[in-house]
Design an enzyme around this catalytic site. Structure first.
Site, PDB file in Angstrom:
ATOM      1  N   GLU A   1       0.892  -1.434   0.123  1.00 14.49           N
ATOM      2  CA  GLU A   1      -0.205  -0.090   0.079  1.00 14.49           C
ATOM      3  C   GLU A   1       0.932   1.290  -0.329  1.00 14.49           C
ATOM      4  OE1 GLU A   1      -2.999  -0.162  -0.447  1.00 14.49           O
ATOM      5  OE2 GLU A   1      -3.324  -2.372  -0.040  1.00 14.49           O
TER       6      GLU A   1
ATOM      7  N   CYS B   1      -1.506   9.469   1.912  1.00 10.41           N
ATOM      8  CA  CYS B   1      -1.013   8.733   0.757  1.00 10.41           C
ATOM      9  C   CYS B   1      -2.205   9.246  -0.283  1.00 10.41           C
ATOM     10  CB  CYS B   1      -0.767   7.356   0.813  1.00 10.41           C
ATOM     11  SG  CYS B   1      -2.120   6.337   1.486  1.00 10.41           S
TER      12      CYS B   1
END
Length: 533
Positions: free
Chosen positions: A224, A258
Site C-alpha cells: 500500500e 497517501c
C-alpha cells in the site's frame, strides 16, 4: 492529558528476531489459530484493550504527530474498533466453504468447493502517518483469516508504537501475535526471515526493498504505497465545493496522507476562482490560523519537515496562500502555489505534506494528458465537473481508486476494498477484502469410490477407442462465434425469439424464451451423462 503515563519505546534485540519468528511459525502449524472461536476471542479482546488504552493513544498521537482529538478518534481509534466489530459479525460466514459457480454437470459429482485456508505467518509493516490504523488494520485482517502475525509498527511514531505493543501484549496470545520494535536494522532482520505474506505500507522506494527481499523466498506481498495523485477541476465544476473538499483532503494530518491530491489541474477560466475559494475555505476551517488550531497536525519529524521545505524552496511557482513554517514546532501552513510548468518539482515529486500546487490548463484533454505523463498509476484520481467530464477522466486515466467531485472519499468507506495499482501498490484490504487478503482459496474435490466406472474415459489405452469422443461429449465447449469474431445465433434460438420485440408482450415472451432456452440447454447437457454410461 499531559498527566497520562506512556510506555517506553524499546527496540527489539535483533538477535531475538529469528527465534520469535520460529516460535510464531511453530504455533501456526499447531492449528491453534484456525478455529473461529479462537479468532473471535482474540479480536474481541483486542477491541476492549484499545478501549482501555484510549487515553494513552490520544496522548501518543499528540506527542508523535500533534493530531487533534476528532481526527484521532475518527481516522484511528474508532476506525479500528469499527473494523473489529465488522469482522466479528461476518467472520463465521466468510470462513465457510464456497461453492464455485459455472461447474459443468459432469464435474459436480466430485463436490468441488473452495476452502478458506489461512496463509500462515504474516509480517505487517506499518506506516507513521496513521500509525494505529495502518498497523492494526492489516493485522485485524490477518487474525480474522486465522494466521499468526508479527507486527512491526513505524519507529517514526515511537509513542504510538509503544502503546500498540502494550495493547497487543495485554489482549493477544503471545504465542500467536507479537510486536517487534525498531528501525531499519530490525526491519532488515525481519525481511531476512521466511514469511507466508508480507503486508507493507509506506514509500515506493522502501517497497522495492521489501519486494526484493520477499522475492528471494517467493513470498507474496501486499503493498500500500503513495502516489502523485491528480485532482482535475474543469470549467464546469462547482469551484466552491471543489475548493472545500480538496482543502479538507489536503489538511487532514497536515497533508501526510497517501490518498490526498498531490496537485490540482484546473481549467484556466476558473483557476482564479478556485484560488479565491481555497482562501475562503482555509479561513473557515482555521479561523485563528492553522498554527493555533487544535485540529491541525504537525509534520512527523525534522527530516520530513526539511524535505517539504526544500520542495517549496525549489519550486519555480508562486506562493499565493500560506507559506508560513516553524521548524521548532514542525509546523507547515497549508500552502497554495501557482505553477506554470508541468515539470515543476511540486508536481513530479510527492510532497506528502500540506502543499497545494495548482497548474492552470487549457482544457480537459490537456489535464488528462499531463496527469498520465506525471504518474500513470496513482493511488487516487479526483475529478470535478459534469458527469460527461468526470466519466472521461475515469475512462482515460488509471488509479487504485477514484472519487468523483470529492477528495479521497472512496478511501474512507471502511468496507470498500482499498488498494493501489502499478507504482501505487498491489493488493487490497478493508472490510471483507482484509479477510481475503490473508486467505488462500483452496480448491478441493472429493471423488466417491462408486464413480470409478464413469471415470474410465481418462484411463489408457486410448488408441483405437472412442474415449476422445466420449470426453468431448462430456465437457468440451463449442464456439458460439465465427472466425471473424462475430457471435453466432443458432437456428433454434432464432426461431423461438422471432417476434419477441413487441412492447406489449415483451415481458411475457422474455420469460417464456428464457424458460424454453434453459430447458433445451439442460436436455443437451444431459448427453454428457449418457456418454458416461
Amino acid at each position: 492529558m499531559a498527566s497520562v503515563q506512556l510506555p517506553t519505546f524499546t527496540t527489539t534485540p535483533i538477535e531475538k528476531i529469528p527465534s520469535i519468528v520460529s516460535r510464531i511459525r511453530k504455533t501456526f502449524f499447531s492449528q491453534k489459530t484456525r478455529p473461529a472461536a479462537f479468532r473471535l476471542k482474540q479480536l474481541r479482546k483486542l477491541y476492549w484493550a484499545i478501549v482501555d488504552h484510549e487515553k494513552e493513544l490520544l496522548e501518543a498521537f499528540k506527542q508523535d504527530l500533534g493530531k487533534g482529538y476528532f481526527e484521532v478518534m475518527t481516522s484511528e481509534i474508532e476506525w479500528v474498533k469499527n473494523d473489529i466489530i465488522f469482522m466479528t459479525q461476518h467472520l463465521e460466514q466468510w470462513m465457510k466453504d464456497e461453492k464455485p459457480a459455472d461447474i459443468p454437470w459432469s464435474h459436480r459429482i466430485v463436490s468441488p468447493r473452495i476452502r478458506k485456508d489461512p496463509l500462515g505467518l504474516i509480517l505487517v509493516i506499518g506506516a507513521f502517518n496513521f500509525p494505529v490504523n495502518l498497523s492494526f488494520g492489516p493485522m485485524i485482517g490477518a487474525i480474522s483469516a486465522g494466521n499468526t502475525v508479527v507486527l512491526k509498527p513505524s519507529e517514526q511514531c515511537p509513542n504510538c508504537a509503544a502503546v500498540m505493543q502494550t495493547i497487543m501484549e495485554k489482549a493477544l496470545d503471545p504465542e500467536c501475535y507479537i510486536c517487534v520494535q525498531g528501525g531499519i536494522p530490525e526491519t532488515s532482520a525481519l525481511l531476512e526471515q521466511k514469511w507466508d505474506k508480507i503486508f507493507f505500507t509506506g514509500s515506493v522506494n522502501t517497497a522495492k526493498v521489501v519486494a526484493q527481499a520477499a522475492a528471494k523466498n517467493l513470498t507474496p506481498v501486499a503493498l500500500e504505497l503513495g502516489g502523485k495523485n491528480p485532482a482535475i477541476v474543469t470549467r464546469n465544476a462547482d469551484v466552491h465545493l471543489a475548493a472545500r473538499r480538496l482543502l479538507w483532503s489536503k489538511t487532514m494530518n497536515a497533508g501526510q496522507v497517501c490518498m490526498s491530491q498531490n496537485y490540482i489541474l484546473v481549467d484556466k477560466e476558473v483557476a482564479p476562482s478556485l484560488i479565491a475559494e481555497l482562501q475562503v475555505a482555509l479561513k473557515e476551517f482555521f479561523p485563528s490560523g492553522a498554527k493555533q488550531s487544535l485540529d491541525y497536525s504537525r509534520i512527523v519529524n525534522v527530516r520530513a519537515f526539511n524535505r517539504i521545505k526544500k520542495m517549496l524552496d525549489s519550486t519555480s511557482g508562486k506562493i499565493v496562500i500560506g507559506g508560513t513554517m516553524d521548524a521548532d514546532q514542525l509546523f507547515i501552513e497549508p500552502t497554495v502555489i501557482e505553477v506554470s510548468d508541468p515539470k515543476d518539482s511540486l508536481l513530479v515529486e510527492e510532497s506528502f505534506g500540506p502543499l497545494i500546487p495548482i497548474l492552470a490548463v487549457d482544457n480537459l484533454d490537456q489535464a488528462i494528458s499531463i496527469a498520465n505523463k506525471i504518474h500513470a498509476t496513482p493511488l487516487g484520481v479526483y475529478a470535478f465537473g459534469t458527469k460527461a467530464e468526470t466519466d472521461r477522466v475515469l475512462a482515460e486515466t488509471r488509479s487504485g481508486g477514484a472519487s468523483v467531485n470529492d477528495g479521497f472519499y472512496h478511501g474512507i468507506i471502511p468496507t470498500l476494498p482499498f488498494g493501489g495499482v502499478g507504482d501505487s501498490g498491489t493488493g487490497a484490504y478493508h472490510g471483507k477484502a482484509s479477510f481475503d487478503c490473508f486467505t488462500h482459496g483452496r480448491s478441493i474435490t472429493k471423488t466417491p469410490n462408486w464413480v470409478e466406472k464413469l471415470l474410465a474415459v481418462r484411463y489408457p489405452p486410448f488408441a483405437g477407442t472412442s474415449k476422445l469422443t466420449q470426453y468431448r461429449t462430456m465437457g468440451v465447449l463449442k464456439p458460439d462465434f465465427d472466425r471473424e469474431g462475430n457471435q453466432r445465433i443458432g437456428l433454434l434460438w432464432y426461431l423461438i425469439t422471432l417476434g419477441a420485440g413487441s412492447a406489449s408482450k415483451g415481458a411475457f415472451r422474455a420469460v417464456l424464451v428464457a424458460a424454453v432456452y434453459l430447458a433445451l440447454r439442460a436436455l443437451m447437457e444431459g448427453r454428457a451423462w449418457k456418454a458416461l454410461k
